[in-house]
Design an enzyme around this catalytic site. Structure first.
Site, PDB file in Angstrom:
ATOM      1  CG  PHE A   1       6.095   1.115  10.301  1.00  0.00           C
ATOM      2  CD1 PHE A   1       6.807   0.034   9.782  1.00  0.00           C
ATOM      3  CD2 PHE A   1       6.716   2.360  10.360  1.00  0.00           C
ATOM      4  CE1 PHE A   1       8.103   0.201   9.324  1.00  0.00           C
ATOM      5  CE2 PHE A   1       8.007   2.521   9.897  1.00  0.00           C
ATOM      6  CZ  PHE A   1       8.702   1.445   9.380  1.00  0.00           C
TER       7      PHE A   1
ATOM      8  CE  LYS B   1       1.702  -6.508  13.308  1.00  0.00           C
ATOM      9  NZ  LYS B   1       2.756  -7.531  13.294  1.00  0.00           N
TER      10      LYS B   1
ATOM     11  CG  ASP C   1      -2.323  -3.798  -0.107  1.00  0.00           C
ATOM     12  OD1 ASP C   1      -2.580  -3.334   1.017  1.00  0.00           O
ATOM     13  OD2 ASP C   1      -1.915  -4.949  -0.277  1.00  0.00           O
TER      14      ASP C   1
ATOM     15  CE  LYS D   1      12.026  -1.390  16.926  1.00  0.00           C
ATOM     16  NZ  LYS D   1      11.331  -2.588  16.543  1.00  0.00           N
TER      17      LYS D   1
ATOM     18  N   GLY E   1     -24.234   0.137 -12.845  1.00  0.00           N
ATOM     19  CA  GLY E   1     -24.897   1.392 -13.176  1.00  0.00           C
ATOM     20  C   GLY E   1     -26.296   1.169 -13.709  1.00  0.00           C
ATOM     21  N   GLY E   2     -26.823   2.174 -14.390  1.00  0.00           N
ATOM     22  CA  GLY E   2     -28.190   2.100 -14.884  1.00  0.00           C
ATOM     23  C   GLY E   2     -28.325   1.403 -16.227  1.00  0.00           C
ATOM     24  CD  GLN E   3     -27.545   2.869 -20.017  1.00  0.00           C
ATOM     25  OE1 GLN E   3     -28.259   2.072 -20.627  1.00  0.00           O
ATOM     26  NE2 GLN E   3     -27.807   4.166 -20.000  1.00  0.00           N
TER      27      GLN E   3
ATOM     28  CB  SER F   1      -0.942   0.008   1.209  1.00  0.00           C
ATOM     29  OG  SER F   1      -0.186   0.051   2.410  1.00  0.00           O
TER      30      SER F   1
ATOM     31  CE1 TYR G   1       0.768  -8.004   5.027  1.00  0.00           C
ATOM     32  CE2 TYR G   1      -0.163  -9.189   6.875  1.00  0.00           C
ATOM     33  CZ  TYR G   1       0.935  -8.664   6.222  1.00  0.00           C
ATOM     34  OH  TYR G   1       2.188  -8.792   6.756  1.00  0.00           O
TER      35      TYR G   1
END
Ligand code: COA
Length: 416
Positions: free
Chosen positions: A98, A137, A169, A76, A248-250, A19, A139
């Protein structure tokens, strides 16, 4: 190199999987300098997923990360965070997808970003917006299910179905990209950054807008005349799955063409647009239907869509999908062949417009990708290959003012 729409915009790309990367790839195609931050050693998980060549970045990664630079930083570690601080100071936008709370856990809070760079736009994809599921989380298929797509896709007698189009995504990535360019534009007046949030559930629901329309029509009238359940089937309380009926309308449907017995894609989508109904009758050999009360008006036809499409299919089955397309186009009857991915990959017109591109990669060799689907007359797209893991770490750290000795020390301690 031609000038691009987003020349001069620098993106700190903290995205991974699909994503977020689709969003930053679009921005890169529009000229932004996108610096992708990845974990040393492993990088974006998609580098190693669905591999077709051992040891080589998977197509999952290469097709979502064109035109970017890759920097490895272990956020980190204290020195990793120090590099990140400088990136925050020198970039316009931070994009991330994240799991909820991960950025805060790294110590990269909105307050910290604001203190370092009040002009920074912080753009996030999350599975859900505020509410009961905000910490989950998510997906692709979860978003399709929670956003209303799965319950309204498939056939009446089958289970809910997810679609092959990655609306959760890549669909959300588009929303995020729009939010970012709008925030960049607003910043030219306000001088301030802001947070941009694109939840995947909301993005899918936005694309299912017509189904929420139908939910309200159903609640009021207890029926939906253009749905295949009408007139013989029963409607419940929620919008049912409409098979291949037109939204749709068709009225429209997928019909077999010559060769359907052996080719799973020998089908055409056929729309009985009201304006061309006389032409439809003529082409399929039912001129009497033009004046027949049961078929002459769109309202009357809604009662007979099943038999109408079965009769049209008798005609489409005598032609292959491209022959049928050619004949129907002469009468302006809206229709489209069901194209396989193989046919799309070989389609010269898509190659000519850059929507299908062939890219060369140092370890993979040549592969096909989907290029920029948005065409701008004054901002051409040149698709360049995805970066190898950490390919630009030294270059970017040098640009940020770190000396070669500092870079070597950080590498030795595993921070980059
Ligand atoms: N250095 C150090 N740590 C890093 C890092 C880096 N450069 N990059 C990532 N990490 C860490 C994160 O801090 C996090 O650690 P934490 O759990 O201690 O906070 C960890 O890697 C995993 O990140 P996370 O986002 O939780 O990945 P995941 O693989 O567990 O989950 C998703 C993947 C897609 C489910 C999750 O990211 C998510 O829900 N994202 C939002 C919705 C979304 O975009 N989904 C669609 C993806 S296509």
């Amino acid at each position: 190199m031609n000038e691009k729409a987003l020349d001069g915009v620098r993106i700190l790309d903290f995205t991974h999987v699909q994503s977020g990367p689709t969003c930053t790839q679009l921005l890169a195609w529009m000229g932004a300098d996108v610096i992708k931050v990845e974990r040393p050693g492993e990088g974006d998980a998609t580098r190693g997923q669905l591999r077709d060549i051992p040891g080589v970045d998977g197509l999952y990664f290469t097709m979502l990360n064109h035109n970017k630079r890759s920097v490895t930083i272990n956020t980190k570690t204290p020195s990793g965070l120090a590099v990140l601080d400088r990136l925050i100071q020198s970039c316009d936008v931070l994009v991330e997808n994240f799991a909820p709370g991960a950025l805060d856990r790294m110590g990269i809070t909105w307050e910290r970003i604001q203190a370092l760079n009040p002009r920074m736009i912080v753009a996030s994809v999350k599975g859900f917006g505020p509410g009961p599921y905000e910490d989950c989380k998510v997906y692709e298929n979860v978003a399709q299910c929670a956003g209303g797509a799965a319950s309204t896709t498939g056939f009446d007698d089958g289970p809910p179905l997810v679609t092959g189009a990655q609306i959760g995504d890549s669909g959300t990535g588009l929303n995020l990209a729009l939010g970012i360019v709008a925030a960049l534009y607003q910043r030219t007046r306000s001088g301030r950054g802001q947070k941009v949030l694109a939840p995947m559930q909301d993005a899918v629901l936005n694309l299912c807008r017509v189904k929420l329309r139908d939910q309200q029509r159903l609640a009021r009238t207890h029926t939906l005349h253009e749905y295949p359940q009408y007139p013989d089937g029963r409607f419940g309380e929620a919008v049912p799955r409409a098979g291949n009926a037109s939204g749709g309308g068709q009225p429209g449907s997928i019909l077999k063409c010559k060769g359907w017995e052996t080719d799973p894609n020998a089908y055409i989508y056929f729309i009985t647009q009201a304006a061309v109904w006389p032409a439809v009758c003529k082409v399929i050999g039912e001129p009497g239907w033009m004046d027949d009360e049961a078929y002459a008006t769109p309202q009357a036809r809604l009662l007979h869509l099943g038999p109408i499409f079965r009769r049209i299919e008798k005609w489409t089955m005598t032609k292959d999908k491209f022959e049928a397309m050619e004949i129907l186009n002469q009468y302006d009857i809206p229709c489209g062949p069901i194209l396989s991915m193989k046919e799309i990959a070989e389609e010269p017109a898509l190659r000519a417009t850059g929507t299908i591109v062939e890219v060369d990669h140092p370890t993979r060799g040549k592969y096909l990708s989907v290029g920029n689907p948005i065409k701008m007359s004054d901002s051409p797209t040149e698709v360049t290959r995805s970066p190898l893991l950490g390919e630009h770490t030294d270059e970017v750290l040098g640009q940020l003012g770190f000396s070669p000795d500092e870079v070597a020390a950080m590498r030795a301690e595993g921070a980059i």
